[in-house]
Design an enzyme around this catalytic site. Structure first.
Site, short mmCIF file in Angstrom:
data_model
loop_
_atom_site.label_atom_id
_atom_site.label_comp_id
_atom_site.label_asym_id
_atom_site.label_seq_id
_atom_site.Cartn_x
_atom_site.Cartn_y
_atom_site.Cartn_z
CB THR A 11 -6.17 -2.99 -0.72
OG1 THR A 11 -5.15 -2.23 -1.36
CG2 THR A 11 -5.57 -3.78 0.43
CE1 TYR B 14 18.86 0.14 4.15
CE2 TYR B 14 17.66 -0.20 6.20
CZ TYR B 14 18.27 -0.71 5.07
OH TYR B 14 18.29 -2.07 4.85
CG LEU C 88 2.37 5.36 -2.38
CD1 LEU C 88 1.88 5.57 -3.82
CD2 LEU C 88 1.65 6.31 -1.45
NE ARG D 53 -9.14 4.21 2.91
CZ ARG D 53 -8.03 4.56 2.27
NH1 ARG D 53 -7.15 5.36 2.86
NH2 ARG D 53 -7.80 4.13 1.05
CE LYS E 247 1.46 3.11 6.69
NZ LYS E 247 2.03 3.37 5.35
CG ASP F 178 -0.80 -2.81 -6.05
OD1 ASP F 178 -1.48 -3.68 -5.46
OD2 ASP F 178 -0.93 -1.59 -5.86
CE1 TYR G 49 -1.78 1.39 7.49
CE2 TYR G 49 -2.24 3.14 9.05
CZ TYR G 49 -1.97 2.73 7.76
OH TYR G 49 -1.87 3.65 6.75
#
Length: 308
Positions: free
Chosen positions: A35, A153, A67, A182, A143, A31, A139
């Site tokens: 964010t 894969y 994630l 959010r 995704k 990480d 985004y």
């Protein structure tokens, strides 16, 4: 088990890691904290600080959970390149780690892959209706690309990959501030502070909210149940709620005197969203357990402690 989690210091990751640590697994987290506001990593976690697309790892793992992402619309609109990179090169890096480890990979995609869905509740078989060059495409489309690369894969290398598409997960530790906030956390924070409750558009748009404990339960099932190679699952609720109704519910639950303020609608904001959870219910025996009122109460109580 040795488990690698990208984005493990974030909202979803921190709750998943709590569960995995309690179950006795060895956890490594990647990480860059770009964010993260409410950091909650246990001391037992091995931390690699950096962007997922830049990290070099030689260790092998039994499970890889990807994630890392910028999931807040205001945030990813402000950082489109970084958003697209974590959902492209970052996914590639995690796939290569998975392939070299002969591990199981679980990818946390998003209900955003469906765009402005024409089928509500939306099943996994729906292809989506997404603006490929719109303001949210950094985004949404990255995704979708991640999912395409992951299944490539699976088809070319036989990799054991599983994809989940979460729908509006909320709970404690969810950022409320600035461009990261959010809707649930922002509304609660505004209500507790006595500020205006800000709604983009007229509030008639719907979402189907899922408490974080239910998400963790579904995710661990997707990770550890055998025979799910190449599968894709919605992880969410099929119960729609209008955003204006959410605002009024939070006002009532907090006893706030805040007023609702309507702002111009955001471009390409989906008008409706809810998950068809038939597949995850039948294959994994999972469905949401926490009612919205109960989940909101837990989240409100947490925010009261944070801002007191």
């Amino acid at each position: 088990m040795k488990i690698l989690v990208s984005g493990g210091a974030g909202f979803l990751g921190s709750f998943l890691i709590d569960r995995l640590i309690n179950d006795g697994h060895e956890i490594t987290v990647i990480d860059d904290f770009s964010t993260v506001k409410y950091r909650a990593l246990p001391e037992k976690v091995n931390l690699i600080k950096g962007k997922i697309e830049d990290v070099q790892i030689n260790d092998k793992f039994d499970y890889v959970v990807h994630l890392a992402a910028r999931p807040s619309p205001e945030d990813y609109i402000q950082h489109p390149v970084e958003t697209a990179m974590s959902n492209s090169m970052g996914t590639y890096k995690m796939l290569e780690i998975t392939r070299k480890s002969d591990a199981v990979m679980v990818y946390t995609s998003s209900s955003e892959v469906y765009g402005s869905a024409e089928i509500i509740p939306t099943p996994e078989t729906y292809w989506g209706k997404v603006n490929p060059i719109g303001i949210r495409s950094c985004y949404d489309e990255s995704k979708r690309f991640s999912e395409a690369l992951i299944l490539s894969y699976y088809r070319e290398y036989g990799l054991d990959v599983r994809i989940q598409r979460p729908f509006n997960v909320y709970g404690p530790r969810l950022r409320e501030d600035g461009s990261y906030g959010r809707v649930v956390s922002r509304f609660i924070y505004q209500a507790l502070k006595g500020d205006d409750i800000t709604i983009f558009g007229d509030g008639s748009q719907t979402r189907a909210f899922l408490y974080v404990d239910d998400w963790v339960e579904a995710t661990t099932k997707i990770m550890f149940i055998k025979g799910l190679k190449g599968e894709v699952f919605n992880v969410g609720s099929n119960k729609e709620m209008k955003i204006v109704d959410l605002a009024n519910l939070i006002l009532n639950m907090t006893g706030s005197k805040s007023r609702i303020k309507f702002l111009p609608p955001r471009p390409d904001d989906p008008p409706r969203r809810a998950a068809d959870i038939t597949k995850v219910r039948e294959k994994l025996g999972w469905e949401p357990k926490v009612p919205v009122e109960e989940g909101l109460k837990k989240t409100i109580d947490w925010f009261k402690q944070v801002i007191s």
